[in-house]
Scaffold this motif. Structure first.
Motif, short mmCIF file in Angstrom:
data_model
loop_
_atom_site.label_atom_id
_atom_site.label_comp_id
_atom_site.label_asym_id
_atom_site.label_seq_id
_atom_site.Cartn_x
_atom_site.Cartn_y
_atom_site.Cartn_z
N GLY A 9 -42.52 -8.88 6.95
CA GLY A 9 -42.83 -7.80 6.02
C GLY A 9 -44.32 -7.66 5.76
O GLY A 9 -44.79 -6.58 5.42
N THR A 23 -41.02 -3.51 0.63
CA THR A 23 -41.23 -3.94 2.01
C THR A 23 -40.85 -2.85 3.00
O THR A 23 -41.56 -2.60 3.98
N TRP A 24 -39.72 -2.18 2.74
CA TRP A 24 -39.28 -1.14 3.68
C TRP A 24 -40.29 0.00 3.76
O TRP A 24 -40.49 0.58 4.84
#
Length: 335
Positions: free
Chosen positions: A214, A288-289
């Protein structure tokens, strides 16, 4: 030589040359031929005056006149914004596209090697102990450890500038050192892959590989692609020294070297973007995405840029080399 008589005899020719130079691109074919002839005569006049009867004022005037005429005859020009736009929309993407058979395998093999090194380190505690003492490894991999704080330990702007400088130097080394039979490029590439593999291995052994990915993926996708492009181009340059193809070795190396120099400039811009992502996006508070999505979007944009603009430019005859008017003639040699 009587200087006054000489000036009287040839002043009209010099004035005519000056007049034609002021007209610039509006010359007819006959006037262009006349300009070339007057340029040659004036250059001869200047040489005679300098060797037999040097006069400072006259020498200065004729020197300036000859210099202007030479620039017009030989087509000397200054770089313009149009040149920069042509480089960014055709020259650079064409060079990257043409070298894809080198940097794509380089990227695949390097990624597999990094994954293999990471698995080897993560699966073998004795290898981890050889890397560092247990306390040191915990300090690196624990929550809030060195791997996580690395991206936020400095102000974003200065960190982005530092990252950009370091990565641009690595890319330039790959491009330049390719001329030394590829070996230095392989070493630079291996060091980068090894560092990535160590991070994967240590963080996976701590059960925190998702955190590591990440942090790396948002900027690493574009950053590593630029490094792989530089390494692949450097390897191609080194191979040209071994197998120059249908051209002489000197001509082939000059062509590939000029293209590599242009790629160094283009990749510096790509790494500047990845440096901004690493300095401002990676350590941000975004989910994180979202951070990974930004990295994927940047990578997709670069690949689309290379394959769409670069492919179109290559089909139109672009090679990534400088314009034909700015390089010497090239002749093929017998196979």
């Amino acid at each position: 030589m009587d200087l006054d008589v000489f000036v009287t005899a040839h002043r009209a020719e010099w004035d005519r040359l000056d007049h034609l130079l002021h007209r610039g691109r509006r010359l007819t074919g006959a006037e262009a031929d006349e300009l070339v002839a007057l340029y040659q005569r004036t250059a001869t006049h200047l040489s005679l005056i300098q060797s037999t009867a040097p006069d400072p004022a006259l020498t200065t005037r004729l020197t300036q006149l000859v210099a202007r005429a030479r620039a017009t005859v030989t087509g000397a020009r200054r770089a313009t914004w149009r040149d920069a736009a042509r480089f960014l929309t055709a020259g650079f993407p064409a060079a990257v596209y043409r070298s894809r058979r080198w940097w794509i395998p380089t990227a695949i093999l390097s990624t597999l090697l990094a994954a293999l090194i990471g698995w080897w380190i993560g699966a073998h505690p004795e290898v981890q102990s050889a890397i560092g003492a247990p306390d040191e490894l915990r300090r690196m991999t624990r929550p809030g450890g060195e791997y996580e704080t690395y991206y936020s330990s400095h102000p974003a702007a200065s960190f982005a500038a530092q990252v950009w400088t370091n990565n641009a130097q690595a890319a330039a080394m790959c491009l330049v050192l390719g001329a030394f039979l590829c070996l230095p490029v392989i070493w630079v590439l291996f060091v980068n892959v090894l560092n990535l593999g160590v991070g994967i291995g240590l963080m996976s052994s701590a059960g925190r590989l998702d955190i590591f990915l990440g942090l790396v993926l948002p900027h690493g996708l574009l950053e590593l692609t630029a490094v792989f492009v530089a390494a692949g181009t450097g390897l191609r340059l080194g191979w040209t020294l071994i197998d120059p193809g249908p051209f002489s070795r000197r001509t082939a190396m000059a062509q590939q070297g000029r293209a590599a120099l242009g790629m160094a400039i283009g990749l510096a811009l790509v790494l500047f973007v990845s440096g901004l992502i690493e300095g401002f996006v990676t350590p941000s508070g975004l989910p994180t995405w979202a951070r990974i999505a930004i990295g994927v979007a940047a990578e997709a944009a670069f690949l689309a840029y290379v394959y769409i603009l670069g492919g179109r430019a290559v089909r139109a005859g672009q090679t990534g080399d400088v314009e034909a008017a700015d390089r010497s003639a090239e002749l093929p040699v017998a196979a």
